[in-house]
Design a protein around this motif. Structure first.
Motif, PDB file in Angstrom:
ATOM      1  N   MET A  27       2.373   5.281   5.366  1.00  0.00           N
ATOM      2  CA  MET A  27       3.459   4.601   6.064  1.00  0.00           C
ATOM      3  C   MET A  27       3.067   4.246   7.490  1.00  0.00           C
ATOM      4  O   MET A  27       3.352   3.141   7.979  1.00  0.00           O
ATOM      5  CB  MET A  27       4.704   5.494   6.087  1.00  0.00           C
ATOM      6  CG  MET A  27       5.389   5.654   4.756  1.00  0.00           C
ATOM      7  SD  MET A  27       6.922   6.602   4.932  1.00  0.00           S
ATOM      8  CE  MET A  27       7.880   5.526   5.994  1.00  0.00           C
ATOM      9  N   LEU A  28       2.409   5.177   8.180  1.00  0.00           N
ATOM     10  CA  LEU A  28       2.056   4.931   9.571  1.00  0.00           C
ATOM     11  C   LEU A  28       1.020   3.814   9.703  1.00  0.00           C
ATOM     12  O   LEU A  28       1.087   3.010  10.639  1.00  0.00           O
ATOM     13  CB  LEU A  28       1.534   6.220  10.214  1.00  0.00           C
ATOM     14  CG  LEU A  28       2.553   7.352  10.357  1.00  0.00           C
ATOM     15  CD1 LEU A  28       1.909   8.586  10.967  1.00  0.00           C
ATOM     16  CD2 LEU A  28       3.755   6.911  11.185  1.00  0.00           C
ATOM     17  N   VAL A  29       0.059   3.767   8.774  1.00  0.00           N
ATOM     18  CA  VAL A  29      -0.916   2.679   8.868  1.00  0.00           C
ATOM     19  C   VAL A  29      -0.292   1.354   8.439  1.00  0.00           C
ATOM     20  O   VAL A  29      -0.731   0.281   8.877  1.00  0.00           O
ATOM     21  CB  VAL A  29      -2.196   2.961   8.053  1.00  0.00           C
ATOM     22  CG1 VAL A  29      -2.872   4.223   8.535  1.00  0.00           C
ATOM     23  CG2 VAL A  29      -1.930   3.041   6.563  1.00  0.00           C
ATOM     24  N   GLU A  30       0.750   1.412   7.593  1.00  0.00           N
ATOM     25  CA  GLU A  30       1.472   0.193   7.241  1.00  0.00           C
ATOM     26  C   GLU A  30       2.088  -0.459   8.471  1.00  0.00           C
ATOM     27  O   GLU A  30       2.113  -1.685   8.594  1.00  0.00           O
ATOM     28  CB  GLU A  30       2.585   0.515   6.241  1.00  0.00           C
ATOM     29  CG  GLU A  30       2.124   0.647   4.805  1.00  0.00           C
ATOM     30  CD  GLU A  30       3.278   0.982   3.890  1.00  0.00           C
ATOM     31  OE1 GLU A  30       4.152   1.762   4.318  1.00  0.00           O
ATOM     32  OE2 GLU A  30       3.315   0.470   2.775  1.00  0.00           O
ATOM     33  N   ILE A  31       2.603   0.376   9.387  1.00  0.00           N
ATOM     34  CA  ILE A  31       3.204  -0.171  10.603  1.00  0.00           C
ATOM     35  C   ILE A  31       2.172  -1.008  11.355  1.00  0.00           C
ATOM     36  O   ILE A  31       2.491  -2.057  11.927  1.00  0.00           O
ATOM     37  CB  ILE A  31       3.748   0.956  11.502  1.00  0.00           C
ATOM     38  CG1 ILE A  31       4.834   1.742  10.760  1.00  0.00           C
ATOM     39  CG2 ILE A  31       4.319   0.390  12.795  1.00  0.00           C
ATOM     40  CD1 ILE A  31       5.362   2.931  11.529  1.00  0.00           C
ATOM     41  N   ILE A  60       0.815  -1.213   0.000  1.00  0.00           N
ATOM     42  CA  ILE A  60       0.000   0.000   0.000  1.00  0.00           C
ATOM     43  C   ILE A  60       0.853   1.270   0.000  1.00  0.00           C
ATOM     44  O   ILE A  60       0.322   2.357   0.165  1.00  0.00           O
ATOM     45  CB  ILE A  60      -0.996   0.039   1.188  1.00  0.00           C
ATOM     46  CG1 ILE A  60      -0.274  -0.028   2.528  1.00  0.00           C
ATOM     47  CG2 ILE A  60      -2.024  -1.049   1.068  1.00  0.00           C
ATOM     48  CD1 ILE A  60      -1.209   0.154   3.707  1.00  0.00           C
ATOM     49  N   LEU A  61       2.171   1.119  -0.212  1.00  0.00           N
ATOM     50  CA  LEU A  61       3.027   2.295  -0.350  1.00  0.00           C
ATOM     51  C   LEU A  61       3.469   2.484  -1.793  1.00  0.00           C
ATOM     52  O   LEU A  61       3.392   3.580  -2.345  1.00  0.00           O
ATOM     53  CB  LEU A  61       4.251   2.177   0.560  1.00  0.00           C
ATOM     54  CG  LEU A  61       5.248   3.353   0.499  1.00  0.00           C
ATOM     55  CD1 LEU A  61       4.560   4.659   0.862  1.00  0.00           C
ATOM     56  CD2 LEU A  61       6.427   3.111   1.431  1.00  0.00           C
ATOM     57  N   ALA A  81      10.065   7.395   8.521  1.00  0.00           N
ATOM     58  CA  ALA A  81       9.011   8.403   8.704  1.00  0.00           C
ATOM     59  C   ALA A  81       9.617   9.706   9.212  1.00  0.00           C
ATOM     60  O   ALA A  81       9.251  10.804   8.759  1.00  0.00           O
ATOM     61  CB  ALA A  81       7.951   7.888   9.671  1.00  0.00           C
ATOM     62  N   LEU A  82      10.563   9.602  10.143  1.00  0.00           N
ATOM     63  CA  LEU A  82      11.239  10.801  10.647  1.00  0.00           C
ATOM     64  C   LEU A  82      12.081  11.459   9.554  1.00  0.00           C
ATOM     65  O   LEU A  82      12.170  12.690   9.477  1.00  0.00           O
ATOM     66  CB  LEU A  82      12.116  10.430  11.847  1.00  0.00           C
ATOM     67  CG  LEU A  82      11.364  10.131  13.149  1.00  0.00           C
ATOM     68  CD1 LEU A  82      12.325   9.588  14.206  1.00  0.00           C
ATOM     69  CD2 LEU A  82      10.664  11.385  13.665  1.00  0.00           C
ATOM     70  N   LEU A  83      12.692  10.638   8.697  1.00  0.00           N
ATOM     71  CA  LEU A  83      13.477  11.186   7.587  1.00  0.00           C
ATOM     72  C   LEU A  83      12.576  11.989   6.643  1.00  0.00           C
ATOM     73  O   LEU A  83      12.931  13.093   6.219  1.00  0.00           O
ATOM     74  CB  LEU A  83      14.163  10.056   6.822  1.00  0.00           C
ATOM     75  CG  LEU A  83      14.910  10.472   5.545  1.00  0.00           C
ATOM     76  CD1 LEU A  83      16.089  11.385   5.877  1.00  0.00           C
ATOM     77  CD2 LEU A  83      15.397   9.240   4.769  1.00  0.00           C
ATOM     78  N   PHE A  84      11.401  11.444   6.329  1.00  0.00           N
ATOM     79  CA  PHE A  84      10.490  12.148   5.429  1.00  0.00           C
ATOM     80  C   PHE A  84       9.897  13.390   6.086  1.00  0.00           C
ATOM     81  O   PHE A  84       9.529  14.342   5.397  1.00  0.00           O
ATOM     82  CB  PHE A  84       9.372  11.214   4.964  1.00  0.00           C
ATOM     83  CG  PHE A  84       9.866  10.038   4.162  1.00  0.00           C
ATOM     84  CD1 PHE A  84      10.953  10.173   3.310  1.00  0.00           C
ATOM     85  CD2 PHE A  84       9.255   8.800   4.258  1.00  0.00           C
ATOM     86  CE1 PHE A  84      11.423   9.104   2.573  1.00  0.00           C
ATOM     87  CE2 PHE A  84       9.717   7.719   3.531  1.00  0.00           C
ATOM     88  CZ  PHE A  84      10.810   7.867   2.687  1.00  0.00           C
TER      89      PHE A  84
END
Length: 672
Positions: free
Chosen positions: A608-612, A392-393, A654-657
């Motif tokens: 990304m967060l929901v992928e986690i 999903i990304l 996520a922090l990098l983005f």
């Protein structure tokens, strides 16, 4: 003998109608997806190659989305495909779990009856006034809205059929009365001068009586125990400040979620309770409008198309050859199969759009091979879980298709924005494997080299995927197809690949159609429930108050970002990813707008967060998928441990983005 036959006939009587309803729902769902595929292909070919665009496809396809969502919902009930949080249910004995599930089904019946009551009211109003669409077809709205009424009626019957535990017709009399009361009350043919609260009370009473007669007193007691605390929270905070009511709404939602009530009915119930106890009675009429408008959107037609494309591809068995190709490419590296799994997952994700399909497919193909070559189980299945999240990304992505229309962001830009983060996530996962094998020499065996000729021959396994990727994304960015239409183009391409491989059968096509109908219905029903709940949220100005609270707290951008990450880490442990997007977006969008964040950038970070959440215990869905396809050779606990380093990689990226948003936005900006 006659007595026995008579008894058997009576025992089967109650199940006959639910069985017919669900069989009809399945058939209509499959036909709806097939009709959608045909209509979209007609539009693409006519407009892009024959120079004759249609005037009907967009509107008809939109109505097919509505029909598949609601008419297909009884089929979802029959397959027990509605998403629920099983954390508590899984700890009950089989007997108690069965009793609770029956009680929850009756609670769902009550919620569905209430929604049916108001939807019928909207349908009757449009029938009486002759309201038509604003399109060239000028369709009378009561015609497509009939699918909503029929579908919800079928949901009530299917739920009751799944909950009934006694033979004969016990319980079906009160249920029939409740259905008539809801439908006739909605049309205005029955008007007893009752207030909306009394109407709801009568529906609850008839449902409770039906539950008692069909499933016994325990079902009524359990349903009351589930509903009581949630209702109590709304009643107790009715006269309190908005902060208290907001907390009560969140608490009630979690009470219902943890009870095991399907997510869609949790959302409906919270919205209903808020309207009953906090808002003016007339607000109940909004249920009908929100139910219709939530899925009356052409963009959602992409969901069944992309799901079907992935389903056809899975059934073509092309994934095995593709994994073999990536295995040869990574052969010399220590842990080469782990790298190959990540690369193969990324390639498969680029055409499937589904994380669960990616994880299930690669779990079946790569998992047994890694175990056979003595990879540590935690590494093997941790890699497969992480690779599954790429579904999903890396575009196309169902999550992006859902997010785009809700946030007002073009799906084409979201797809383009997901390319670089997807590639960087593949690199991050590869780095995790490199560090893991370096720190633990026994986690993976040494690599094996292969001749160049073998590698070149193996590339044939990647060719179908590359061709399909070029077909889908090429048709999209060349302007031949819209994001919605690109999915249908992909289905045709996947059918062509399957035909060329000799794996295209009637059974595989029907299976793919079923999968598309099921996924579309249960996902978009959640969108409907979210729309009903979000009305109460908007009416009470909860998002605006949240923005004011954040402003008052004077959170820095990084502080707000960390708070959102923590929110999704917690939700991801219990709630399915698309459900998370639909539940949280109405509240978060005003917050990110107030913070000045780019909704395009936030869409990728949100995905990304929901992928986690897909790989975090206890309810990470990919964990269960992999445990299942491993034939229980690897425990859920070991898979969960194996995912932890990859969760760390997710958070780091996520922090990098966040620190460098241009990594997400620069590609879409190049083509604007």
């Amino acid at each position: 003998m006659n007595l026995a036959a008579d008894s058997l006939s009576r025992a089967r009587a109650p199940s006959t109608l639910p069985a017919l309803v669900t069989a009809g729902s399945r058939l209509l769902g499959l036909l709806g997806v097939l009709a959608m595929l045909a209509s979209v292909i007609i539009e693409v070919v006519g407009r892009s190659f024959l120079g004759h665009a249609t005037i009907w496809v967009t509107e008809v396809t939109t109505y097919l989305v509505v029909a598949i969502t609601f008419v297909g919902a009884p089929f979802v009930v029959s397959r027990n495909a509605n998403v629920r949080v099983d954390l508590v249910l899984d700890r009950l004995s089989p007997e108690r779990r069965d009793a609770v599930l029956k009680a929850l089904s009756w609670l769902s019946v009550f919620v569905a009856l209430t929604v049916l009551w108001k939807v019928t009211g909207l349908w009757a109003e449009n029938l009486k006034s002759g309201t038509r669409s604003w399109s060239l077809l000028n369709t009378p709205l009561w015609i497509p809205q009939s699918a909503v009424v029929v579908g919800l009626t079928g949901v009530v019957i299917a739920l009751a059929g799944s909950a009934a535990s006694r033979s004969g017709l016990a319980g079906y009399g009160p249920l029939a009365a409740a259905l008539l009361f809801a439908i006739l009350g909605g049309t205005g043919l029955v008007s007893a001068g009752l207030s909306p609260h009394l109407w709801v009370l009568v529906l609850a009473g008839l449902t409770g009586l039906s539950a008692y007669l069909a499933s016994g007193g325990r079902a009524v007691i359990v349903a009351a125990c589930v509903t009581g605390p949630a209702v109590g929270l709304f009643v107790a905070t009715a006269d309190m400040a908005l902060a208290s009511r907001s907390a009560a709404m969140v608490a009630a939602l979690f009470v219902l979620l943890f009870s095991g009530l399907p997510v869609v009915f949790c959302l409906f119930a919270v919205g209903l309770f808020a309207m009953l106890f906090w808002l003016p009675p007339v607000s109940l009429n909004v249920i009908g409008e929100r139910t219709w408008e939530a899925v009356n959107t052409f963009e959602f037609a992409a969901i069944p198309m992309f799901v079907m494309m992935g389903a056809v591809l899975v059934r073509s068995n092309a994934s095995g050859e593709m994994f073999a190709a990536t295995r040869l490419a990574m052969g010399r590296l220590k842990g080469g199969l782990a790298y190959a799994s990540i690369l193969a997952s990324g390639i498969f994700a680029a055409v499937s759009g589904s994380s669960l399909a990616t994880a299930a497919t690669m779990g079946r193909v790569a998992g047994p091979e890694m175990l056979a070559e003595r990879y540590r189980a935690e590494l093997a299945y941790g890699v497969l879980a992480a690779g599954g999240t790429l579904g999903i990304l890396i575009p196309p992505s169902i999550a992006m298709i859902v997010y785009g229309p809700m946030a007002g962001v073009p799906v084409t830009e979201l797809f383009m924005a997901g390319i670089v983060p997807g590639l960087l996530m593949i690199a991050a996962f590869a780095l995790v494997v490199l560090l893991w094998t370096a720190l633990d020499g026994t986690a993976a065996p040494a690599g094996q080299g292969y001749a160049l000729r073998e590698k070149l021959l193996a590339l044939r396994g990647v060719a179908p995927f590359l061709a399909l990727m070029i077909l889908v994304l090429g048709s999209l960015y060349a302007g031949i197809a819209t994001p919605t239409e690109a999915g249908a183009v992909g289905v045709v391409g996947a059918l062509g690949i399957s035909l060329a491989r000799g794996t295209l059968t009637l059974r595989s096509v029907v299976g793919a159609l079923e999968e598309a109908a099921l996924a579309t219905s249960f996902l978009l029903m959640i969108a409907v429930g979210s729309a009903v709940m979000s009305f109460a949220v908007d009416f009470l100005s909860m998002p605006q108050e949240l923005v004011r609270l954040i402003t008052w707290l004077n959170l820095s951008d990084i502080g707000l970002f960390v708070a959102i990450v923590i929110l999704f880490l917690i939700l991801g442990m219990f709630v399915e990813p698309i459900s998370m997007v639909l539940m949280t977006l109405p509240i978060l969008l005003p917050v990110i707008t107030a913070a000045g964040w780019d909704p395009l950038w936030f869409g990728i970070v949100l995905v990304m967060l929901v992928e986690i959440g897909l790989i975090t215990p206890p309810v990470g869905m990919i964990l269960y998928v992999l445990a299942g396809v491993s034939d229980q050779k690897v425990s859920l606990g070991r898979i969960s441990v194996g995912t932890l380093p990859f969760v760390g990689a997710f958070l780091a990226m996520a922090l990098l983005f966040f620190a460098m948003p241009e990594l997400v936005t620069f590609l879409p900006e190049l083509v604007r």
